[in-house]
Design an enzyme around this catalytic site. Structure first.
Site, PDB file in Angstrom:
ATOM      1  CB  THR A   1     -25.571 -61.245 -33.820  1.00 49.17           C
ATOM      2  OG1 THR A   1     -24.770 -62.416 -33.898  1.00 49.17           O
ATOM      3  CG2 THR A   1     -27.036 -61.612 -33.690  1.00 49.17           C
TER       4      THR A   1
ATOM      5  CE  LYS B   1     -26.187 -65.018 -35.820  1.00 44.43           C
ATOM      6  NZ  LYS B   1     -26.008 -65.148 -34.324  1.00 44.43           N
TER       7      LYS B   1
ATOM      8  CB  THR C   1     -27.631 -68.247 -31.773  1.00 47.13           C
ATOM      9  OG1 THR C   1     -28.121 -68.029 -30.469  1.00 47.13           O
ATOM     10  CG2 THR C   1     -28.309 -69.445 -32.374  1.00 47.13           C
TER      11      THR C   1
ATOM     12  CG  ASN D   1     -16.659 -62.374 -26.018  1.00 49.96           C
ATOM     13  OD1 ASN D   1     -17.858 -62.448 -26.168  1.00 49.96           O
ATOM     14  ND2 ASN D   1     -15.791 -62.882 -26.883  1.00 49.96           N
TER      15      ASN D   1
ATOM     16  CB  THR E   1     -25.912 -57.487 -18.848  1.00 50.37           C
ATOM     17  OG1 THR E   1     -24.879 -58.422 -18.659  1.00 50.37           O
ATOM     18  CG2 THR E   1     -27.231 -58.206 -18.955  1.00 50.37           C
TER      19      THR E   1
END
Lengths: 398, 398
Positions: free
Chosen positions: A146, A173, A184, A393, A398
């Site tokens: 990602t 990853k 994740t 971040n 979103t």
């Protein structure tokens, strides 16, 4: 034990493939008729693929994994469960496995439906490309990335105590850092050891506790974290201590790659705690230091700030005594004790401070803490906290 | 209850003073013949003044506090204990108190000896300036600042159930954020209530658990954190629920100031968790959200990222069910539910997302989480994670 090339495909009989389009990717890994085990996130919000893979692995058997990046299929309700199951079923049908022999993983944004038209297309492509080759392992590793900046794979061959050879390979990853919105940590491990799923479970849990569970980027735990091991038994060799050691080595190398590729990371740190009263204490102290925002910013600023290190040990809850604690800093070339049994060595004008400052300017830094209380030891893995972590971040929407 | 001016000097009989030179400051607070109680850091590395004040307060009595900024007198061994005791003794001698009736606090860099020539000089100046006035309270509040950008004081008068009036005042500085190398949360509260030290202990602990213990800037806990309450009994009124409420209000206002002045903070957040199964769950969930680096960067980036909020609740360890959780965002003017019983309201193209984005652009943001499980509630206080946090903490050098 020796490092070999090939990643997950270093193991005979393993097929892999990866296919990508824009932000989406799909990896397929085939390790037919394997005994298998897995560990999952302890977050109470869990993604659909985690539920599906938990069910699939209950009988201790797997033949394949299908994993997508770009969308975590989390917080997606019944529809998400249907989509996850349909991914497994598509792979199972094509390869003639029961749907229950196919594990599913997803990573990416949460709360949005999987774009099944794209995912199905990528699964088809990946299935077409399955093969046993180093390139195929790399393709799979790339397909699950990602915000990772490089793909991550590692493999070894080791001799067991009776002289038999076994292989272990893995890809992983985007770690505990959770990138960019619920990234994740995914890791898939293949091996030709001949072991029961119970043996694998015990070995994997032990390895993960010492490695993947000791990496901290920002302390936020994802909804999708999954580590799966599949063992096809082709070596006909049984598990022993050498296998355990090799498995932990593969996991620790993958873990180091995760930490080095933490979001915005400019520096890598290993925190080694020695002479703790218990392993739990050693791990908690190491994790407290590697997680501390103040230690992480000091690393970014190249500041040998022993005060922040000692204070983090102090609030970690472990048994410690500030009058006997020692702290050293080390790089690949150098090593300097900055606190010696409660006495600060590295103050202004000393060679120790100069050495410490030089070490802190390097890219790979080890912080070694001796608690002076017992014999337990642990290592945690992490990175600095940089402007880029904030930027990555804060800019994500979103 | 009404807000009044005067800070710690709003209480009759309290004298205060502050004196500063370069990075050093000394505050003296006199509240003669008080019953007293205190709560301290739970860090296992504790500074000398914490040990000294713990001893002093053991008999439940205090008459004065002497606090310095610029040096935390921590990790300083026997010499640090001697220096801390000599601060108390100097104040006691001058004011005719027993050394044991004087509490000591320090905040600043750790691991360096207190510069006693400067500290003694500042104590002399502060003792000269003691008086009961709003200005004196402000001087004391200013003298204990480290990286704080404004001084922090608050005071109220409240009517007890029987109609009697009592007053409570407080000053505080630089919170859990630990600034710049082991800053500290210090708070000193005065009141004219007539209460035993046991009553004060109970009241203070309850208030601190709901306020000072719920503020998180970076999660690093200092070696020097101290909250002291001194009650001189001049009102002749006894403790009741109204006093408790007023005490919690003073503490919560001081806590809000700490969070707003977090290092590098550009925004303030309150996280309110409702309908939790237990108060412990409510507090742990609220603290997990307010501590999350991903929520903090989302706040900085003005991103209504419900996924990070829900995931933080998920890993907080509290009882929760993603199918019934609701999440709202609120500013002083607006309020929007972004997740309604497990269903996301704020997706692209909705008025909810637009409202949520507008709220996230404001300075004071409330995140309201309804767990839908019970009746317990809690609020945590924090701030965003900005480039400046990284800059301030990376640039500081031991």
């Amino acid at each position: 034990m020796k490092t070999i090339e090939g990643g997950i495909c270093a193991v005979e009989g393993v097929l892999a493939s990866g296919s990508c389009e824009n932000e989406y990717g799909v990896a397929v890994i085939v390790c037919e008729d394997s005994n298998a085990s897995a560990v999952f996130t302890s977050n109470k919000v869990v993604a659909a693929p985690v539920i599906i893979t938990k069910e699939a692995i209950e009988n201790g058997k797997l033949s394949a994994i299908v994993a997508n990046s770009g969308n975590a299929n989390c917080f997606t309700g019944e529809k998400g469960m249907d989509n996850g199951r349909s991914m497994a079923s598509k792979v199972g049908k094509k390869l003639d496995f029961k749907v229950n022999d196919v594990a599913v993983s997803s990573t990416g944004v949460i709360g949005r439906e999987l774009p099944m038209n794209i995912i199905n297309c990528l699964i088809d492509n990946a299935l077409e490309g399955l093969e046993n080759s180093p390139k195929a392992s790399t393709n799979a590793a790339e397909a699950i990335m990602t915000t990772d900046t490089f793909s991550k794979e590692f493999s070894v061959e080791t001799k067991l105590k009776n002289g038999e050879k076994v292989r272990i390979g893995g890809i992983t990853k985007g770690s505990g850092m959770i990138a960019p919105n619920m990234g994740t940590m995914l890791a898939f491990i293949t091996t030709d050891i001949d072991a029961t799923s119970q043996e694998l479970e015990k070995a994997l849990k032990k390895a993960v506790d010492a490695t993947f569970n000791m990496v901290v980027v920002d302390g936020d735990e994802s909804t999708n974290d999954t580590v799966v091991i599949m063992a096809n038994g082709r070596s006909k060799a049984n598990i022993d201590e050498n296998f355990q050691e090799a498995l932990e080595y593969v996991c620790s190398q993958l873990t180091r790659m995760l930490a080095k590729d933490g979001e915005g990371a400019t520096k890598f740190m290993e925190v080694e705690v020695n002479e703790a009263s218990t392993t739990k204490d050693a791990r908690n102290a190491a994790k407290a230091v590697v997680s501390s925002s103040l230690v992480k910013t000091a690393l970014f600023g190249a500041d040998p700030n022993w005060g922040r290190i000692v204070a983090a040990v102090g609030y970690s809850g472990v048994e410690m005594d500030e009058r006997i604690i020692s702290v050293s800093l080390a790089s690949n070339q150098n090593n300097v004790k900055i606190v010696d049994q409660g006495v600060v060595n590295a103050f202004e004008g000393t060679k120790e401070l100069e050495d410490a400052e030089n070490i802190m300017k390097e890219k790979d830094i080890r912080i070694i803490i001796d608690l002076g209380l017992g014999n337990s030891t642990a290592t945690a893995f992490g990175c600095d906290l940089s402007y880029d972590y904030v930027r990555i971040n804060a800019e994500y929407t979103t």
